[in-house]
Design an enzyme around this catalytic site. Structure first.
Site, PDB file in Angstrom:
ATOM      1  N   TRP A 107       0.822  -1.222   0.000  1.00 46.12           N
ATOM      2  CA  TRP A 107       0.000   0.000   0.000  1.00 46.12           C
ATOM      3  C   TRP A 107       0.849   1.262   0.000  1.00 46.12           C
ATOM      4  CZ3 TRP A 107      -4.354  -0.304  -2.115  1.00 46.12           C
ATOM      5  CH2 TRP A 107      -5.165  -1.432  -1.953  1.00 46.12           C
ATOM      6  N   ASP A 179      -0.966   6.846   6.058  1.00 46.00           N
ATOM      7  CA  ASP A 179      -2.112   6.032   5.624  1.00 46.00           C
ATOM      8  C   ASP A 179      -2.458   5.096   6.781  1.00 46.00           C
ATOM      9  OD1 ASP A 179      -3.874   4.202   4.645  1.00 46.00           O
ATOM     10  OD2 ASP A 179      -2.693   3.615   2.896  1.00 46.00           O
ATOM     11  N   LYS A 203     -12.373  -1.038   7.802  1.00 50.67           N
ATOM     12  CA  LYS A 203     -11.638  -1.995   8.649  1.00 50.67           C
ATOM     13  C   LYS A 203     -12.132  -1.866  10.090  1.00 50.67           C
ATOM     14  CE  LYS A 203      -8.457  -1.503   5.066  1.00 50.67           C
ATOM     15  NZ  LYS A 203      -8.607  -2.762   4.447  1.00 50.67           N
TER      16      LYS A 203
HETATM   17  N1  PMP Z   1      -4.184   1.576   2.239  1.00 51.59           N
HETATM   18  C1  PMP Z   1      -4.282   0.514   3.059  1.00 51.59           C
HETATM   19  C2  PMP Z   1      -3.304   0.374   4.184  1.00 51.59           C
HETATM   20  C3  PMP Z   1      -5.285  -0.434   2.849  1.00 51.59           C
HETATM   21  O1  PMP Z   1      -5.372  -1.502   3.647  1.00 51.59           O
HETATM   22  C4  PMP Z   1      -6.195  -0.254   1.786  1.00 51.59           C
HETATM   23  C5  PMP Z   1      -7.326  -1.221   1.517  1.00 51.59           C
HETATM   24  N2  PMP Z   1      -7.165  -2.490   1.901  1.00 51.59           N
HETATM   25  C6  PMP Z   1      -6.044   0.859   0.958  1.00 51.59           C
HETATM   26  C7  PMP Z   1      -5.026   1.753   1.212  1.00 51.59           C
HETATM   27  C8  PMP Z   1      -6.994   1.103  -0.180  1.00 51.59           C
HETATM   28  O2  PMP Z   1      -8.220   1.497   0.364  1.00 51.59           O
HETATM   29  P1  PMP Z   1      -9.493   1.819  -0.542  1.00 51.59           P
HETATM   30  O3  PMP Z   1      -9.901   0.534  -1.170  1.00 51.59           O
HETATM   31  O4  PMP Z   1     -10.488   2.351   0.426  1.00 51.59           O
HETATM   32  O5  PMP Z   1      -9.076   2.831  -1.551  1.00 51.59           O
END
Ligand code: PMP
Length: 367
Positions: A107, A179, A203
């Protein structure tokens, strides 16, 4: 009926398990919200009724996270990925200075790649493998650029199950952006160390549709590069997250979840419980050669416990049999495969105990 099937536990990484009592309350709200004769889905976001929902959500969020007055809380659209774009668009200065992106996993690296549309990020790799185990080097060894526009990192890599528990302690003029999608509300954090914290809801907060952004008021300036209004923090802040129609149902459920967290005793109690659940699971994995987790102790995620079976041919059988046992969504993310148990706040300790029980039975059967 098979006794093990009585209670289903959902280990999905997100959208994730919600507390059962909240689903029941939401059922009522769906048909007849607070005896108003209307569904929560039918209430205008500008009505008095909905204003009270969003105000109490923000109040409880500030209270739980101890957010100082000089931070603005925004409820945005577009998920964490939307923020991967919003961050550079709002923070870049058109002065040739670039941001630092700490790469600790999928991520954080994805955020860096997205920022490349707007700038030339310095991508700093902080992952290491020591004796076959993954870890993140200590913050004091991050080779950051002291002239950066901001520094972005992710304290919990949801896919790899790798967490950074150290909080950033850079000089004051370094704007730290985090994030916190799979971190927020899982443990106590010190908001004042950050310029911006963002998290998608699905989450620990509620259903998808809401993205929380906590931003220092000094950063609420008009963007220097083209930025769609819907991602412009200045506009969102001035309109109190009502620039367009917010995701009312997701905000309503998020409000219920935050009330539930307060009733549990707040983040101190929640953190303790999360550490306990995760330690039970890691101890089980470490007690045998049958299961493997290859993350060093101090970077093991309390939210996403990743593991494999030494004989990887058994993974699909594990998933099938665990499902039949009442344990759902234990598959690892497609990008790395393997197995993963996401044990967010709503996962009761009984769910983790049941998983451990199953893992022992499975091991005996196939070792
Ligand atoms: N960052 C992290 C740490 C995540 O766990 C996730 C989703 N699993 C995301 C970003 C992406 O999130 P979204 O699908 O809400 O864009």
């Amino acid at each position: 009926m098979d006794k093990n099937k009585d209670v289903i536990y959902n280990f999905s990484a997100g959208p994730a398990m919600l507390p059962k009592e909240i689903l029941k309350t939401a059922q009522l709200g769906l048909c007849n919200w607070q005896n108003s004769g209307k569904s929560i889905l039918e209430i205008s976001h500008r009505s008095k009724e909905f204003t009270s929902v969003i105000e109490s959500l923000e109040y409880n969020l500030r209270d739980l996270l101890n957010v100082p007055k000089y931070y603005k809380v925004l409820f945005c659209h577009g998920g964490a990925r939307g923020q991967f774009s919003a961050i550079p668009m709002n923070l870049l200065k058109n002065n040739g200075r670039n941001p630092d992106y700490i790469n600790s996993g999928y991520w954080s690296y994805s955020a860096a790649l997205e920022s490349r549309k707007y700038c030339v990020p310095n991508i700093i790799n902080v992952r290491k493998i020591l004796n076959g185990n993954h870890c993140v080097c200590s913050i004091k060894n991050w080779e950051i650029n002291t002239n950066n526009t901001y520094l972005h990192y992710c304290p919990n890599e949801t896919i790899e199950g790798i967490a950074i528990y150290e909080e950033p302690y850079f000089k004051d003029d370094i704007i730290v952006v985090g994030d916190f999608s799979s971190t927020l509300f899982s443990r106590i954090i010190d908001i004042t160390r950050y310029g911006i914290i963002y998290a998608s809801a699905q989450k620990n907060v509620g259903p998808p549709g809401v993205t929380i952004v906590i931003v220092h008021e000094d950063l609420l300036k008009e963007p220097k590069i083209v930025c769609p209004s819907i991602l412009n923090y200045n506009i969102l802040s001035k309109s109190n997250s009502m620039f367009n129609t917010p995701a009312t149902f997701s905000l309503y459920i998020s409000g219920l979840v935050l009330e539930w967290m307060k009733k549990l005793g707040g983040l101190k109690t929640i953190q303790k419980s999360n550490e306990k659940k995760a330690n039970l699971l890691y101890n089980m994995i470490d007690s045998t050669d049958f299961y493997i987790n290859n993350v060093m102790n101090h970077n093991r995620s309390f939210m996403n416990v990743t593991f494999t079976i030494a004989n990887s041919n058994l993974h699909s059988l594990f998933l099938k049999e665990s499902y039949d046992f009442g344990l759902h969504c234990l598959n690892g993310h497609n990008v790395i495969g393997g197995l993963r148990a996401s044990i967010y706040n709503a996962m009761p300790i009984e769910g983790v105990m049941k998983l451990i029980k199953f893992m022992k039975i499975f091991e005996k059967k196939y070792e």
